[in-house]
Design an enzyme around this catalytic site. Sequence first.
Site: not given
Length: 210
Positions: A13, A88, A164
């Site tokens: 990203k 997120r 994560r």
Amino acid sequence: MKLILLGAAGSGKGTLAKKITQDFGIPQISTGDILREIAKSGTELGEKVGSFQKQGILVPDEITFEVLKQRLKQKDCKNGYILDGYPRTLNQAKMLDKFTKVDVVIKVDLPFDELERRLVSRRQCAKCGDIDNINYPGYTGKCRKCGEKLFQRNDDKPEAIKVRLEAYKNNITPLVSFYGDKVFNVSSVGSPDETYAPVKAFLKKLEAKN
Ligand code: AMP
């Protein structure tokens, strides 16, 4: 143009965001970078943020959104921006949606085993933030841009990576449903330029329409 980049840690990203910034002149807003700066500040908030980041756990929505809102009010964001690492969670997307509407959501896809592989070998420059990888040709352990020594982020270690990637898996489907036909999918299996090519073509078309 207001863009969101969705993608797991290690999907590329940040690299994509830098290319978009260069061609379209809108800033990359990385909540990860902003929060890392706060973590270094030596304040009580910084300590709290740092402890979440170290473990790969998401920083609470109220803190993250407040920090983001302040950043988006700055002058350089008036013609748009690229959100790299926000939202997120569905809750974060809803908070943002009340504040502003985005034009496009670019979702960067990479298989999970490749994400893990890229993350454990990823290194970062402490000075300019540039990202490198010990498996890339010509890697020396020094930053290719400024010459500073590279380091491994605490959250790029195996335990934190697991946390994560798990959080990403749990949150991505509701986010994609929330944004519906605003989502543009791209695979980052190839080189950064190969990943960027379809994104650039898509954004150019969008720019011409507006
Ligand atoms: P990144 O640099 O985007 O990989 O983010 C590094 C870390 O910063 C994450 O593991 C979280 O601890 C925190 N972080 C970044 N963006 C967010 C966000 N939108 N919500 C909550 N925590 C975040």
